[in-house]
Design a protein around this motif. Structure first.
Motif, PDB file in Angstrom:
ATOM      1  N   LEU A  31      -8.027 -14.036  -3.474  1.00  7.68           N
ATOM      2  CA  LEU A  31      -6.838 -13.198  -3.654  1.00  7.68           C
ATOM      3  C   LEU A  31      -6.648 -12.464  -2.335  1.00  7.68           C
ATOM      4  O   LEU A  31      -7.595 -11.859  -1.805  1.00  7.68           O
ATOM      5  N   ILE A  32      -5.427 -12.568  -1.800  1.00  2.00           N
ATOM      6  CA  ILE A  32      -5.157 -12.001  -0.470  1.00  2.00           C
ATOM      7  C   ILE A  32      -4.331 -10.732  -0.621  1.00  2.00           C
ATOM      8  O   ILE A  32      -3.270 -10.751  -1.266  1.00  2.00           O
ATOM      9  N   SER A  33      -4.820  -9.663  -0.025  1.00  4.25           N
ATOM     10  CA  SER A  33      -4.063  -8.406  -0.054  1.00  4.25           C
ATOM     11  C   SER A  33      -2.824  -8.554   0.832  1.00  4.25           C
ATOM     12  O   SER A  33      -2.939  -8.924   2.007  1.00  4.25           O
ATOM     13  N   LEU A  34      -1.655  -8.275   0.271  1.00  5.10           N
ATOM     14  CA  LEU A  34      -0.412  -8.477   1.040  1.00  5.10           C
ATOM     15  C   LEU A  34      -0.008  -7.240   1.834  1.00  5.10           C
ATOM     16  O   LEU A  34       1.014  -7.237   2.504  1.00  5.10           O
ATOM     17  N   ALA A  35      -0.812  -6.170   1.714  1.00  2.00           N
ATOM     18  CA  ALA A  35      -0.468  -4.934   2.441  1.00  2.00           C
ATOM     19  C   ALA A  35      -1.736  -4.148   2.726  1.00  2.00           C
ATOM     20  O   ALA A  35      -2.768  -4.386   2.088  1.00  2.00           O
ATOM     21  N   ASP A  36      -1.663  -3.223   3.682  1.00  3.61           N
ATOM     22  CA  ASP A  36      -2.719  -2.208   3.793  1.00  3.61           C
ATOM     23  C   ASP A  36      -2.579  -1.381   2.532  1.00  3.61           C
ATOM     24  O   ASP A  36      -1.478  -0.872   2.245  1.00  3.61           O
ATOM     25  N   GLN A  37      -3.626  -1.238   1.767  1.00  6.00           N
ATOM     26  CA  GLN A  37      -3.483  -0.498   0.509  1.00  6.00           C
ATOM     27  C   GLN A  37      -4.806   0.082   0.041  1.00  6.00           C
ATOM     28  O   GLN A  37      -5.882  -0.355   0.464  1.00  6.00           O
ATOM     29  N   GLU A  38      -4.690   1.077  -0.812  1.00  7.09           N
ATOM     30  CA  GLU A  38      -5.887   1.671  -1.413  1.00  7.09           C
ATOM     31  C   GLU A  38      -5.807   1.431  -2.908  1.00  7.09           C
ATOM     32  O   GLU A  38      -4.746   1.554  -3.520  1.00  7.09           O
ATOM     33  N   VAL A  39      -6.952   1.089  -3.510  1.00  9.59           N
ATOM     34  CA  VAL A  39      -6.989   0.858  -4.952  1.00  9.59           C
ATOM     35  C   VAL A  39      -8.056   1.777  -5.538  1.00  9.59           C
ATOM     36  O   VAL A  39      -9.169   1.868  -5.023  1.00  9.59           O
TER      37      VAL A  39
END
Ligand code: AVI
Length: 326
Positions: free
Chosen positions: A260-268
């Motif tokens: 699964l590829i993260s499509l953005a800089d993000q925090e979860v």
């Protein structure tokens, strides 16, 4: 301490293996999550749909082996053993094995079928359905860990054993894990006992990739469902639209891997922790290992088995390998 909501809706402290494995995988570099957590109610349903996909050849290939070569599959068992039991690890809906069970019953053999599955629901269903499909067959479902349940089988019956491990489930183990699993399986058997294991074979990489990247997007949904499950059960806030599904296949090693590829800089957020994802950072979610016949035979020998016979589908895309414990 973080809490999470399990599948029955009960809130529990975050001490279960699911929580621990997810935190460990997301803290690692590169990140990973185990595909064994794909299979909640929705994941089971998506996998049922995958098995019907035109691109997903694995189920149909093995189904063909069980349908077209039923007598040949039954023969070594009938020749070797007066009395035996059949154990199926990860029985699922037992569609394929039912052909073999029927053939063995037709040969006048009285034996017990022990389907083993981690889903209590699956076991309940099989205990009801299998005697309807194969009248007179004794079925004793076992719900729990494979090896604990295998020990139980030997406590209940001292007859010779045939252990089925079908569907290329072994492909979801790394080579090391597969050998470890087979060594442990071997430890739980007696010399002369048989195992029949379904392996997906190396083939045109395009056919393999297509099977894990179907046009309708069911396999993508299957992978993303793991993030949905983590949201629901472990109190996380993955945005599913911010992840894409990406399978790869390496024809040298035979490793088909899904990410699964993260499509953005993000925090979860997950419970009281936060995990950062860089744009295009992958999470490795699944291995579906493909083998050559030579690799399969070598693996048998390494793990204390003797190859007896290989059963192929007509395209030689899949093999059910019959081994005897040395
Ligand atoms: C269950 N297992 C053998 C399947 C496989 O082919 O690795 C799971 C799967 N993953 C994506 N499609 C099917």
């Amino acid at each position: 301490m973080a809490i999470y909501r399990n599948q029955t809706g009960t809130v529990e402290p975050a001490t279960t293996s699911f929580y621990k494995d997810v935190v460990q995988g997301l803290s690692a570099s590169p990140k990973y999550l185990s595909s064994k957590y794909f299979y909640d109610v929705i994941g089971d349903r998506l996998f049922q749909q995958i098995m019907q996909l035109p691109e997903y050849y694995l189920t149909r290939s093995e189904q063909e082996i069980f349908l077209m070569q039923t007598k040949a599959l039954a023969k070594p068992l009938l020749h070797r053993f007066q009395q035996f039991d059949v154990i199926e690890l990860g029985a699922g809906d037992a569609t394929k094995s039912t052909h073999l069970l029927q053939e063995l019953a037709n040969a006048g053999k009285s034996f017990t079928y022990f389907p083993v599955d981690i889903s209590a629901n699956v076991i309940q269903l099989l205990e009801k359905e299998i005697p309807e499909r194969v009248p007179g067959l004794q079925v004793e479902g076992l719900n729990g860990d494979y090896f604990e349940m295998l020990e139980k089988c030997y406590q209940v019956s001292k007859r010779r054993k045939l252990v089925l491990f079908l569907g290329s489930n072994i492909g979801n183990y790394t080579l090391e894990q597969a050998e470890e699993f087979l060594l442990e399986l071997n430890d739980h058997l007696l010399p002369g006992d048989l195992v029949l294991i379904g392996f997906d074979l190396k083939k045109n990489p395009k056919d393999i990739l297509a099977a894990y990247n179907d046009r309708t997007g069911i396999t993508k949904a299957f992978n993303l469902n793991l993030l949905r499950r983590i949201n629901e059960e472990l109190d996380a806030d993955f945005d599913l639209l911010q992840f894409d599904h990406f399978p790869t296949y390496d024809p040298i090693t035979g490793a088909c891997k899904s990410y699964l590829i993260s499509l953005a800089d993000q925090e979860v957020r997950l419970g009281d922790q936060t995990f950062s994802f860089a744009r295009y950072e992958p999470i490795w979610t699944e291995l579906s290992q493909k083998y050559s016949v030579q690799e399969i035979n070598e693996m048998a020998i390494h793990t204390g088995f003797q190859p007896v016979q290989n059963f192929f589908d007509c395209r030689h895309w899949f093999v059910d390998a019959l081994w005897e414990k040395s």
